[in-house]
Scaffold this motif. Structure first.
Motif, mmCIF file in Angstrom:
data_model
loop_
_atom_site.group_PDB
_atom_site.id
_atom_site.type_symbol
_atom_site.label_atom_id
_atom_site.label_comp_id
_atom_site.label_asym_id
_atom_site.label_seq_id
_atom_site.Cartn_x
_atom_site.Cartn_y
_atom_site.Cartn_z
ATOM 1 N N GLU A 99 33.147 80.522 63.317
ATOM 2 C CA GLU A 99 33.282 79.790 64.586
ATOM 3 C C GLU A 99 31.925 79.404 65.165
ATOM 4 O O GLU A 99 31.847 79.003 66.327
ATOM 5 C CB GLU A 99 34.113 80.637 65.567
ATOM 6 N N ASN A 100 30.882 79.582 64.377
ATOM 7 C CA ASN A 100 29.554 79.142 64.805
ATOM 8 C C ASN A 100 29.164 79.694 66.169
ATOM 9 O O ASN A 100 28.696 78.968 67.046
ATOM 10 C CB ASN A 100 29.562 77.613 64.887
ATOM 11 N N LEU A 101 29.370 80.984 66.368
ATOM 12 C CA LEU A 101 29.213 81.541 67.719
ATOM 13 C C LEU A 101 27.756 81.633 68.168
ATOM 14 O O LEU A 101 27.494 81.691 69.371
ATOM 15 C CB LEU A 101 29.926 82.895 67.830
ATOM 16 N N CYS A 102 26.807 81.618 67.213
ATOM 17 C CA CYS A 102 25.397 81.607 67.651
ATOM 18 C C CYS A 102 25.109 80.293 68.374
ATOM 19 O O CYS A 102 24.523 80.286 69.461
ATOM 20 C CB CYS A 102 24.456 81.790 66.465
ATOM 21 N N LEU A 103 25.587 79.207 67.763
ATOM 22 C CA LEU A 103 25.396 77.890 68.375
ATOM 23 C C LEU A 103 26.133 77.816 69.715
ATOM 24 O O LEU A 103 25.610 77.303 70.712
ATOM 25 C CB LEU A 103 25.926 76.817 67.417
ATOM 26 N N ARG A 104 27.349 78.341 69.723
ATOM 27 C CA ARG A 104 28.141 78.314 70.961
ATOM 28 C C ARG A 104 27.442 79.118 72.070
ATOM 29 O O ARG A 104 27.457 78.730 73.237
ATOM 30 C CB ARG A 104 29.549 78.871 70.675
ATOM 31 N N ALA A 105 26.806 80.229 71.689
ATOM 32 C CA ALA A 105 26.088 81.045 72.691
ATOM 33 C C ALA A 105 24.955 80.229 73.310
ATOM 34 O O ALA A 105 24.729 80.276 74.521
ATOM 35 C CB ALA A 105 25.539 82.317 72.047
ATOM 36 N N GLN A 106 24.281 79.445 72.473
ATOM 37 C CA GLN A 106 23.194 78.602 73.013
ATOM 38 C C GLN A 106 23.757 77.580 73.997
ATOM 39 O O GLN A 106 23.201 77.358 75.070
ATOM 40 C CB GLN A 106 22.486 77.864 71.881
ATOM 41 N N GLU A 107 24.891 76.962 73.607
ATOM 42 C CA GLU A 107 25.502 75.946 74.487
ATOM 43 C C GLU A 107 25.935 76.562 75.809
ATOM 44 O O GLU A 107 25.674 76.021 76.884
ATOM 45 C CB GLU A 107 26.771 75.374 73.831
ATOM 46 N N ILE A 108 26.602 77.714 75.711
ATOM 47 C CA ILE A 108 27.082 78.382 76.934
ATOM 48 C C ILE A 108 25.887 78.710 77.829
ATOM 49 O O ILE A 108 25.900 78.464 79.034
ATOM 50 C CB ILE A 108 27.860 79.673 76.572
ATOM 51 N N GLY A 109 24.832 79.241 77.209
ATOM 52 C CA GLY A 109 23.637 79.605 77.970
ATOM 53 C C GLY A 109 23.039 78.394 78.664
ATOM 54 O O GLY A 109 22.693 78.444 79.847
ATOM 55 N N GLU A 110 22.951 77.275 77.927
ATOM 56 C CA GLU A 110 22.358 76.065 78.517
ATOM 57 C C GLU A 110 23.194 75.577 79.698
ATOM 58 O O GLU A 110 22.656 75.215 80.746
ATOM 59 C CB GLU A 110 22.255 74.952 77.467
ATOM 60 N N LYS A 111 24.513 75.583 79.517
ATOM 61 C CA LYS A 111 25.385 75.131 80.612
ATOM 62 C C LYS A 111 25.231 76.034 81.826
ATOM 63 O O LYS A 111 25.166 75.575 82.969
ATOM 64 C CB LYS A 111 26.857 75.155 80.165
ATOM 65 N N MET A 112 25.192 77.332 81.592
ATOM 66 C CA MET A 112 25.120 78.274 82.719
ATOM 67 C C MET A 112 23.773 78.166 83.428
ATOM 68 O O MET A 112 23.709 78.114 84.656
ATOM 69 C CB MET A 112 25.386 79.705 82.243
ATOM 70 N N ILE A 113 22.714 78.094 82.645
ATOM 71 C CA ILE A 113 21.374 78.009 83.259
ATOM 72 C C ILE A 113 21.262 76.718 84.083
ATOM 73 O O ILE A 113 20.741 76.719 85.205
ATOM 74 C CB ILE A 113 20.269 78.080 82.167
#
Ligand SMILES: Cc1ncc(COP(=O)(O)O)c(C=O)c1O
Length: 447
Positions: free
Chosen positions: A337-351
């Motif tokens: 599920e490519n969760l490393c990439l998803r973690a980056q996206e989530i982090g960017e959105k939240m920041i």
């Protein structure tokens, strides 16, 4: 199960209140919980309580649900295993899943050298074992941990932890030969001091400590969280982490990375040490390792891991086949599920959203994080950076009353930290951020 988060919630509802009354009579106050909300079921990033309220979970059980609550692949692996055997005890009848998970961790953890992995049950137990291994391998006694560190609640891990109340208060005396060294906290650097200067000063203080407190030849290990968790999501520079590695190499000290909160894709890499290009000698993991089943690991250089003799490490339930089956499923899910990439996206959105909020609400002093390990430090005055401890407690309460679970952290409990499951949908993320912003606005207004 995809549920809508209700718009009018009655939290805590009658069912939760009744359970809470029983809980207060039957269970001591020591095992604290952030909310008085009693769970019925949980899926993905949503938790439904016994009264039918569904909340968005930005706590993920304090970082144990990176792949989301009850991921179908985890459920399948667990069901298949319990149908075969629940536990035979690795010390009596070993089994393949323990070996297979060890092989995967040996391969996927940072460091291009031969490794071995052992399993225990909890984060604290992994840290205890890493210290045992480091002492056995070096023949040295002392262990250095950092200011604001959190490593657990057992005697050794409490001793390595650096927040007195509530974790250590009244529980001494603590384990001997443990010493604290400073961790860079750039937001609180004295005015005019750059991160580079701060790194240099702190690394120098460690060298001085070897003259004044404990000689380097007596130090078995330095244990470090690659991003401090309970300490308030404090991110060091790669330069500082490399400096610690250099000190370890210079004096024959082992570097233990405690990846218990940072591991398993949370920071946008499978393990946070990868951000710094530094390989530890030993690494502890737990929390998201098995999606909620009790499991933890110590992975390290093969020759160090073999320092304790046969029978010196382990435990009755350590590395149970059910937990190992879940652990294997977790690693597959992270990849598929490519969760490393998803973690980056989530982090960017939240920041990005936190920075917008920072322009509106004076309470938000600092916005920081690595990947989806993100936080806001709340202050009553942006100049003095005085901790807004009471405001954070109010925001946390206001959010869960409105359908979002969030957590505090930091020595002064004035940091709002977020560890949403990495399978959170964009819609759930936005909704959660809306609830959070409304709570901050309310608390800011009353401040
Ligand atoms: C970095 C770190 N180390 C160790 C622990 C202790 O883990 P456990 O609560 O499973 O003993 C934690 C728990 O929060 C942690 O965040």
């Amino acid at each position: 199960m995809e549920k809508n988060v209700a718009t009018t919630l009655n939290i805590p509802g009658n069912g939760s209140q009744a359970l809470h009354e029983r809980r207060m009579k039957a269970v001591p106050q020591g095992p604290y919980h952030v909310t008085p909300i009693y769970v019925k079921e949980a899926r993905g990033a949503l938790v439904t309580d016994v009264d039918g309220n569904t909340l968005i979970d930005f706590a993920g059980g304090i970082g144990i649900q990176n792949v989301g609550h009850c991921h179908p692949k985890v459920l399948k692996a667990v069901h298949e295993q319990v149908d075969q055997s629940i536990h035979t005890c690795f010390h009596v009848f070993p089994y393949e899943s323990y070996i297979a998970l060890a092989e995967k961790l040996n391969e996927k953890t940072p460091g291009n050298f031969a490794k071995k992995t052992m399993f225990v049950n909890s984060g604290a137990e992994a840290v205890e074992n890493a210290i045992k291994i480091a002492r056995a391998a070096t023949g040295r006694k002392a262990v250095l941990s950092f200011s604001r560190a959190y490593h657990g609640r057992t005697l050794m891990t409490m001793s390595l932890t650096s927040k007195v109340k509530p974790y250590k208060f009244g529980f001494g005396p603590f384990a001997p030969e443990t010493y604290k060294i400073p961790y860079p906290y750039y937001y609180h650097a004295p005015e005019g001091v750059t991160p580079e200067e701060m790194d240099a000063q702190l690394l120098n203080q460690i060298e001085e400590m070897f003259l004044g407190e404990v000689t380097a030849e007596d130090v078995a290990a330095i244990i470090m969280e690659p991003v401090q968790g309970e300490g308030g999501f404090i991110v060091p520079s790669a330069n500082f982490v490399k400096g610690i590695r250099e000190i370890c190499d210079k004096y024959g000290i082992l570097l233990i990375a405690d990846e218990i909160q940072t591991g398993y894709a949370r920071t946008g890499k499978l393990f946070a040490m990868e951000h710094y290009g530094v390989a530890p000698d030993l690494m502890t993991t737990s929390k998201s390792i098995a999606a909620g089943l009790p499991l933890s690991s110590v992975t390290g250089r093969a020759e160090l891991m073999d320092a304790p003799a046969a029978g010196q490490l382990g435990g009755t339930f350590a590395g149970s086949p059910v937990a190992c089956a879940a652990g294997l499923a977790v690693l597959d899910i992270i990849e598929e599920e490519n969760l490393c990439l998803r973690a980056q996206e989530i982090g960017e959105k939240m920041i990005a959203r936190f920075k917008e909020m920072q322009n509106k609400y004076e309470l938000i002093g600092d916005v920081r994080g690595l990947g989806a390990m993100v936080a806001m430090e709340m202050v009553t005055d942006r100049k003095t950076k005085t901790p807004a401890t009471a405001a954070v407690a109010e925001i946390v309460k206001d959010t869960w009353k409105n359908g979002l679970v969030s957590l505090s952290a930091g020595l002064n409990s004035n940091v709002l930290r977020f560890l949403p499951p990495l399978v959170v949908t964009d819609e759930q993320l936005e909704k959660g951020l809306d609830i959070l912003e409304a709570s901050i606005a309310r608390v800011q207004q009353n401040a």
